[in-house]
Design a protein around this motif. Structure first.
Motif, PDB file in Angstrom:
ATOM      1  N   GLN A   1     -16.844 -14.047  -7.120  1.00  0.00           N
ATOM      2  CA  GLN A   1     -17.960 -14.952  -6.829  1.00  0.00           C
ATOM      3  C   GLN A   1     -19.257 -14.455  -7.450  1.00  0.00           C
ATOM      4  O   GLN A   1     -20.025 -15.234  -8.012  1.00  0.00           O
ATOM      5  CB  GLN A   1     -18.117 -15.110  -5.315  1.00  0.00           C
ATOM      6  CG  GLN A   1     -19.193 -16.085  -4.911  1.00  0.00           C
ATOM      7  CD  GLN A   1     -18.845 -17.502  -5.315  1.00  0.00           C
ATOM      8  OE1 GLN A   1     -17.696 -17.905  -5.227  1.00  0.00           O
ATOM      9  NE2 GLN A   1     -19.826 -18.246  -5.780  1.00  0.00           N
ATOM     10  N   TRP A   2     -19.517 -13.146  -7.368  1.00  0.00           N
ATOM     11  CA  TRP A   2     -20.740 -12.605  -7.950  1.00  0.00           C
ATOM     12  C   TRP A   2     -20.709 -12.704  -9.469  1.00  0.00           C
ATOM     13  O   TRP A   2     -21.723 -13.007 -10.109  1.00  0.00           O
ATOM     14  CB  TRP A   2     -20.967 -11.163  -7.503  1.00  0.00           C
ATOM     15  CG  TRP A   2     -21.580 -11.093  -6.155  1.00  0.00           C
ATOM     16  CD1 TRP A   2     -20.978 -10.672  -5.005  1.00  0.00           C
ATOM     17  CD2 TRP A   2     -22.907 -11.488  -5.798  1.00  0.00           C
ATOM     18  NE1 TRP A   2     -21.861 -10.777  -3.961  1.00  0.00           N
ATOM     19  CE2 TRP A   2     -23.049 -11.273  -4.417  1.00  0.00           C
ATOM     20  CE3 TRP A   2     -23.978 -11.990  -6.500  1.00  0.00           C
ATOM     21  CZ2 TRP A   2     -24.216 -11.552  -3.736  1.00  0.00           C
ATOM     22  CZ3 TRP A   2     -25.148 -12.273  -5.828  1.00  0.00           C
ATOM     23  CH2 TRP A   2     -25.259 -12.046  -4.460  1.00  0.00           C
ATOM     24  N   ALA A   3     -19.552 -12.437 -10.077  1.00  0.00           N
ATOM     25  CA  ALA A   3     -19.444 -12.557 -11.530  1.00  0.00           C
ATOM     26  C   ALA A   3     -19.622 -14.008 -11.963  1.00  0.00           C
ATOM     27  O   ALA A   3     -20.273 -14.291 -12.973  1.00  0.00           O
ATOM     28  CB  ALA A   3     -18.095 -12.019 -11.991  1.00  0.00           C
ATOM     29  N   LEU A   4     -19.084 -14.933 -11.191  1.00  0.00           N
ATOM     30  CA  LEU A   4     -19.247 -16.355 -11.480  1.00  0.00           C
ATOM     31  C   LEU A   4     -20.708 -16.768 -11.371  1.00  0.00           C
ATOM     32  O   LEU A   4     -21.217 -17.529 -12.197  1.00  0.00           O
ATOM     33  CB  LEU A   4     -18.376 -17.177 -10.526  1.00  0.00           C
ATOM     34  CG  LEU A   4     -18.314 -18.669 -10.747  1.00  0.00           C
ATOM     35  CD1 LEU A   4     -17.656 -18.981 -12.074  1.00  0.00           C
ATOM     36  CD2 LEU A   4     -17.530 -19.322  -9.614  1.00  0.00           C
TER      37      LEU A   4
ATOM     38  N   TYR B   1     -29.994 -10.148 -11.637  1.00  0.00           N
ATOM     39  CA  TYR B   1     -29.841  -9.844 -10.221  1.00  0.00           C
ATOM     40  C   TYR B   1     -28.451  -9.289  -9.922  1.00  0.00           C
ATOM     41  O   TYR B   1     -28.312  -8.285  -9.217  1.00  0.00           O
ATOM     42  CB  TYR B   1     -30.101 -11.105  -9.385  1.00  0.00           C
ATOM     43  CG  TYR B   1     -29.902 -10.886  -7.915  1.00  0.00           C
ATOM     44  CD1 TYR B   1     -30.872 -10.255  -7.158  1.00  0.00           C
ATOM     45  CD2 TYR B   1     -28.737 -11.289  -7.287  1.00  0.00           C
ATOM     46  CE1 TYR B   1     -30.689 -10.029  -5.812  1.00  0.00           C
ATOM     47  CE2 TYR B   1     -28.534 -11.065  -5.939  1.00  0.00           C
ATOM     48  CZ  TYR B   1     -29.515 -10.436  -5.199  1.00  0.00           C
ATOM     49  OH  TYR B   1     -29.322 -10.207  -3.872  1.00  0.00           O
ATOM     50  N   VAL B   2     -27.423  -9.932 -10.468  1.00  0.00           N
ATOM     51  CA  VAL B   2     -26.051  -9.465 -10.233  1.00  0.00           C
ATOM     52  C   VAL B   2     -25.870  -8.077 -10.816  1.00  0.00           C
ATOM     53  O   VAL B   2     -25.283  -7.197 -10.166  1.00  0.00           O
ATOM     54  CB  VAL B   2     -25.031 -10.460 -10.828  1.00  0.00           C
ATOM     55  CG1 VAL B   2     -23.629  -9.881 -10.825  1.00  0.00           C
ATOM     56  CG2 VAL B   2     -25.056 -11.768 -10.057  1.00  0.00           C
ATOM     57  N   TYR B   3     -26.365  -7.859 -12.007  1.00  0.00           N
ATOM     58  CA  TYR B   3     -26.204  -6.545 -12.635  1.00  0.00           C
ATOM     59  C   TYR B   3     -26.913  -5.457 -11.841  1.00  0.00           C
ATOM     60  O   TYR B   3     -26.349  -4.389 -11.591  1.00  0.00           O
ATOM     61  CB  TYR B   3     -26.725  -6.583 -14.070  1.00  0.00           C
ATOM     62  CG  TYR B   3     -26.636  -5.247 -14.764  1.00  0.00           C
ATOM     63  CD1 TYR B   3     -25.403  -4.718 -15.125  1.00  0.00           C
ATOM     64  CD2 TYR B   3     -27.776  -4.508 -15.042  1.00  0.00           C
ATOM     65  CE1 TYR B   3     -25.312  -3.489 -15.739  1.00  0.00           C
ATOM     66  CE2 TYR B   3     -27.700  -3.285 -15.664  1.00  0.00           C
ATOM     67  CZ  TYR B   3     -26.461  -2.771 -16.015  1.00  0.00           C
ATOM     68  OH  TYR B   3     -26.372  -1.548 -16.616  1.00  0.00           O
ATOM     69  N   LEU B   4     -28.144  -5.711 -11.425  1.00  0.00           N
ATOM     70  CA  LEU B   4     -28.906  -4.663 -10.730  1.00  0.00           C
ATOM     71  C   LEU B   4     -28.402  -4.402  -9.319  1.00  0.00           C
ATOM     72  O   LEU B   4     -28.431  -3.265  -8.851  1.00  0.00           O
ATOM     73  CB  LEU B   4     -30.387  -5.036 -10.695  1.00  0.00           C
ATOM     74  CG  LEU B   4     -31.115  -4.996 -12.036  1.00  0.00           C
ATOM     75  CD1 LEU B   4     -32.555  -5.444 -11.863  1.00  0.00           C
ATOM     76  CD2 LEU B   4     -31.038  -3.619 -12.666  1.00  0.00           C
ATOM     77  N   THR B   5     -27.948  -5.436  -8.617  1.00  0.00           N
ATOM     78  CA  THR B   5     -27.535  -5.234  -7.226  1.00  0.00           C
ATOM     79  C   THR B   5     -26.080  -4.818  -7.075  1.00  0.00           C
ATOM     80  O   THR B   5     -25.732  -4.171  -6.094  1.00  0.00           O
ATOM     81  CB  THR B   5     -27.774  -6.503  -6.399  1.00  0.00           C
ATOM     82  OG1 THR B   5     -27.031  -7.575  -6.960  1.00  0.00           O
ATOM     83  CG2 THR B   5     -29.246  -6.845  -6.340  1.00  0.00           C
ATOM     84  N   LYS B   6     -25.227  -5.160  -8.018  1.00  0.00           N
ATOM     85  CA  LYS B   6     -23.794  -4.884  -7.867  1.00  0.00           C
ATOM     86  C   LYS B   6     -23.262  -3.814  -8.800  1.00  0.00           C
ATOM     87  O   LYS B   6     -22.079  -3.509  -8.761  1.00  0.00           O
ATOM     88  CB  LYS B   6     -22.987  -6.178  -8.102  1.00  0.00           C
ATOM     89  CG  LYS B   6     -23.344  -7.295  -7.169  1.00  0.00           C
ATOM     90  CD  LYS B   6     -23.038  -6.913  -5.749  1.00  0.00           C
ATOM     91  CE  LYS B   6     -23.466  -8.010  -4.796  1.00  0.00           C
ATOM     92  NZ  LYS B   6     -23.296  -7.629  -3.414  1.00  0.00           N
TER      93      LYS B   6
END
Length: 137
Positions: A35-38, A54-59
């Motif tokens: 879901q996050w990658a999507l 956001y996805v890269y920095l948080t995950k």
């Protein structure tokens, strides 16, 4: 009781639960990772580079799958923004630069849709470096 040193170890077989897919880089992916990658890919339609960032920095420290796809989506968004900005600037002197900008954005959005379908299945894939310049490594 000690085992004989020449006796081979049994190889365990792992049965993956439904909804999980074994990726080529790592193990199975969870629905949350997918879901996050999507989100990193599909969010580009509305907010350009902010969702992948956001996805890269948080995950990045929690999920290798989300980090990989967040980084790829961010690189695609940044390279698209650079080509678009330069092409629109050069449009002042030659009209064909507007076609370059339109073609690049169209190709990038096709890659976003392609990547979103792959990510939703849990596949690990790489975008071509020609289109998603490796700015963030």
């Amino acid at each position: 009781m000690p085992r004989h040193p020449r006796q081979p170890r049994p190889t365990p077989t792992v049965q993956l639960p439904d909804g999980y897919a074994a990726g080529s880089h790592g193990g199975p992916t969870t629905p949350d990772e997918r879901q996050w990658a999507l989100t990193a890919y599909i969010g580009q339609f509305l907010l350009w580079a902010l969702p992948p960032l956001y996805v890269y920095l948080t995950k990045k420290n929690r999920s290798a799958y989300a980090r990989h796809h967040g980084r790829q989506a961010l690189n695609l968004a940044l390279s698209t923004g650079i080509v678009f900005g330069v092409s629109v600037f050069l449009y002042q002197w030659a009209d064909f630069f507007l076609w370059i900008a339109a073609g690049w954005v169209t190709l990038a959005m096709c890659l976003v849709v392609f990547s979103a379908t792959k990510v939703n299945r849990g596949d690990w894939h790489r975008l071509p470096a020609l289109l998603a310049w490796p700015i963030i490594k």
